[in-house]
Design an enzyme around this catalytic site. Structure first.
Site, short mmCIF file in Angstrom:
data_model
loop_
_atom_site.label_atom_id
_atom_site.label_comp_id
_atom_site.label_asym_id
_atom_site.label_seq_id
_atom_site.Cartn_x
_atom_site.Cartn_y
_atom_site.Cartn_z
N VAL A 86 30.27 0.60 -12.39
CA VAL A 86 28.90 0.29 -12.00
C VAL A 86 28.86 -1.09 -11.33
O VAL A 86 29.83 -1.85 -11.41
CB VAL A 86 27.94 0.31 -13.22
CG1 VAL A 86 27.89 1.69 -13.84
CG2 VAL A 86 28.34 -0.73 -14.25
N GLU A 157 39.95 -2.98 -9.67
CA GLU A 157 40.27 -2.33 -8.40
C GLU A 157 40.47 -3.38 -7.32
O GLU A 157 39.70 -4.32 -7.22
CB GLU A 157 39.13 -1.37 -8.03
CG GLU A 157 39.39 -0.57 -6.77
CD GLU A 157 40.76 0.09 -6.79
OE1 GLU A 157 41.05 0.86 -7.71
OE2 GLU A 157 41.56 -0.21 -5.88
N GLU A 161 37.16 -2.62 1.57
CA GLU A 161 36.39 -1.65 2.32
C GLU A 161 36.93 -1.55 3.75
O GLU A 161 37.43 -2.53 4.31
CB GLU A 161 34.91 -2.05 2.33
CG GLU A 161 34.29 -1.80 0.97
CD GLU A 161 32.85 -2.25 0.87
OE1 GLU A 161 32.11 -2.18 1.86
OE2 GLU A 161 32.47 -2.70 -0.23
N ALA A 219 42.37 -13.13 -8.01
CA ALA A 219 42.85 -12.58 -6.72
C ALA A 219 41.78 -12.75 -5.65
O ALA A 219 42.07 -13.19 -4.53
CB ALA A 219 43.23 -11.10 -6.89
N ALA A 221 39.35 -14.90 -5.62
CA ALA A 221 39.15 -16.33 -5.36
C ALA A 221 40.26 -16.86 -4.42
O ALA A 221 40.00 -17.61 -3.48
CB ALA A 221 39.13 -17.12 -6.66
N CYS A 272 31.68 -8.86 -2.82
CA CYS A 272 32.43 -9.40 -3.96
C CYS A 272 32.91 -10.84 -3.89
O CYS A 272 32.88 -11.52 -4.91
CB CYS A 272 33.61 -8.49 -4.25
SG CYS A 272 33.04 -6.87 -4.81
#
Ligand code: NAD
Ligand code: UGA
Length: 470
Positions: A86, A157, A161, A219, A221, A272
């Site tokens: 989510v 994950e 994209e 990762a 960052a 993200c």
């Protein structure tokens, strides 16, 4: 036969489970979501997200061992492994607003799992979460468990994209964190066996829960930090006559540094990087580590600086005013090969130009007009001062922003054009035709360094590229 259920049919849940279903034909995979339109789209010919190769994977297994459903409780009840994918956005209100992760969706999913389960399950954190979230999830699950055993695993994950399917087929690594108990190790093995259908076992890294949770934040960052490093360098290049592409190449050929992720740009976007760094900053602060927090803050600050610097350059180059001038915006998505606009630098650049009274004509091959209008009329959140920034009036947006369906229409009669996404089609545009149809002097501001600046100057454009001499 094992049954897997994934809660959350978004950019991660959908593609990840589609590839898992394809690679594990004997496993039934069901992706569930509370959003009915999203599930309907997954079951239709027009998938809810654009991702190269995704449609092909979904078509191969949908209806065989891959299903999309809104019946969340039924499928969680029937599953042996439950992934939770989510959304975990930045909190906008209350304690930690502007930085901390909002775990509302995660908590509600965990409570639902506890309520409906009648058999033991492995619950997998797929969403990116703050380090030690598993501890909180464990509390929710075990306090309501009615004697059922839940094992929590962290399996963050790493897909990006635009290349999600490629990344999922061939990941650099799969990371699984679990408890150091016999039951914890057994759960890790069960999940490792699923991935081992297509990922070489030496690329499946198993750690403790907290290392896996923190590695994901670390990762992202590190990746974002590389972009802010090269972008900070781009400002210095522009001031000194160095060329950031040449500098990045010279630096990146050092094998200790490596060549990837050193493209200077108008700034990083996406759902993200900023969210995860802000989350990391918050965790550092909560653990009494202000110096570590300040180090990571700078990565976000440089990114904001880069976006503002770009917009200011547009205005200052066009004789310090863009009022009433038409400016073409080529690309609105946060990167090519996606229709995703979350945190896209285009939002900040467009809002700045609109505030300076420019008339924008926006073209993106994948982003719908409705989405662009929604993005530009939303209140922006200032992470440094957790209050929404002044909202640009929606009426202003409708008068000043026009969304069109091709680059030639966008640039017709424009004074300037800004490339904000590196779509391949922008490289092969007929720039002579574009130049002929633009106001003169015709300006190009390349926020992705994709156009051939030398050729464009020969045509007659005034070209500004990121980190390059004029
Ligand atoms: P998203 O917003 O696209 O999808 C999340 C989905 O979860 C939504 O469809 C929403 O309706 C659904 N949902 C929320 N609460 C629910 C509930 N209680 N029950 C059922 N469904 C529920 O988000 P995303 O981009 O897929 O990201 C998910 C997580 O993965 C985030 O933590 C993100 O940080 C992480 N992540 C994202 C990417 C990426 O490229 N987008 C990559 C790696 C990790
Ligand atoms: C990123 C990470 O690459 C993934 O590993 C991670 O799983 C994901 O975040 C996540 O956790 O959500 P993503 O945001 O999809 O993936 O895309 P990236 O390719 O990382 O690009 C992010 C932004 O940085 C884009 O705006 C892109 O244009 C920009 N970027 C990237 C640059 O400006 N320069 C570069 O050299 C690379």
């Amino acid at each position: 036969m094992v049954k897997i259920c994934c809660i959350g049919a978004g950019y991660v849940g959908g593609p990840t489970m589609a590839v898992m279903a394809l690679k594990c034909p004997e496993i039934e995979v069901v992706v569930v979501d509370i959003s009915e339109p999203r599930i309907n789209a997954w079951n239709s010919d027009r998938l809810p997200i654009y991702e190269p190769g995704l449609e092909d994977v979904v078509k191969q297994c949908r209806g065989k061992n891959l299903f999309f459903s809104t019946d969340v409780e039924k499928h969680v009840f029937e599953s042996d492994i439950v992934f939770v994918s989510v959304n975990t956005p930045t909190k906008t209100q209350g304690l930690g607003a502007g930085k901390a992760a909002d775990l509302t969706y995660w908590e509600s999913a965990a409570r639902m799992i506890a309520d409906v389960s009648k058999s033991s399950k492995i619950v997998v954190e797929k969403s990116t979460v703050p380090v030690r979230t598993a501890e909180a999830i464990e509390k929710i699950l075990t306090h309501n468990s009615k004697g059922i055993e839940f094992q929590i695993l962290s399996n963050p994950e790493f897909l990006a994209e635009g290349t999600a399917i490629k990344d999922l087929y061939n990941p650099d690594r799969v990371l699984i964190g679990g408890r150091d108990t016999a039951a914890g190790q057994k759960a890790i093995k069960a999940l490792r066996d699923v991935y081992a259908h297509w990922v070489p076992v030496e690329q499946i890294i198993c750690t403790n829960l907290w290392s896996a949770e923190l590695s994901k934040l670390a990762a992202n960052a590190f990746l974002a930090q590389r972009i802010s490093s090269v972008n900070a360098m781009s400002a210095l290049c522009e001031a000194t006559g160095a060329d950031v592409t040449q500098v990045a190449h010279a630096v990146g050929t050092d094998t200790r540094i490596g060549p990837k992720f050193l493209n200077a740009s108008v700034g990083f976007g996406g759902s993200c990087f900023q969210k995860d760094i802000l989350n990391l900053i918050y965790i550092c602060e909560c653990n009494g580590l202000p110096e570590a927090a300040n180090y990571w803050k700078q990565v976000v600050k440089v990114n904001d600086y880069q976006k503002i610097r770009f917009a200011n350059r547009v205005v200052s180059s066009m004789f310090n005013t863009v009022s009433g001038k038409k400016i073409a915006i080529l690309g609105f998505a946060f990167k090519k090969d996606t229709g995703d606009t979350r945190e896209t630098p285009a939002i900040d650049v467009c809002n700045r130009l609109v505030a300076d009274k420019a008339k924008l004509s926006i073209y993106d091959p994948q982003v719908l007009e409705e989405q662009i209008r929604r993005d530009l009329s939303m209140a922006r959140f200032d992470w440094d001062h957790p209050v929404p920034l002044q909202q640009i009036k929606a009426e202003g947006i409708s008068e000043q922003v026009n969304v069109v369906s091709d680059a030639y229409e966008a640039t017709k009669d424009a004074h300037g054009l800004c490339v904000l996404t590196e779509w391949d089609e922008f490289k092969s545009l007929d720039f002579k035709k574009i130049f002929d149809n633009m106001q003169k002097p015709a300006f190009v501001f390349d926020g992705r360094n994709v156009v051939d600046a030398v050729k464009l100057r020969e045509i007659g454009f005034i070209v500004y590229s990121i980190g390059k001499p004029l």
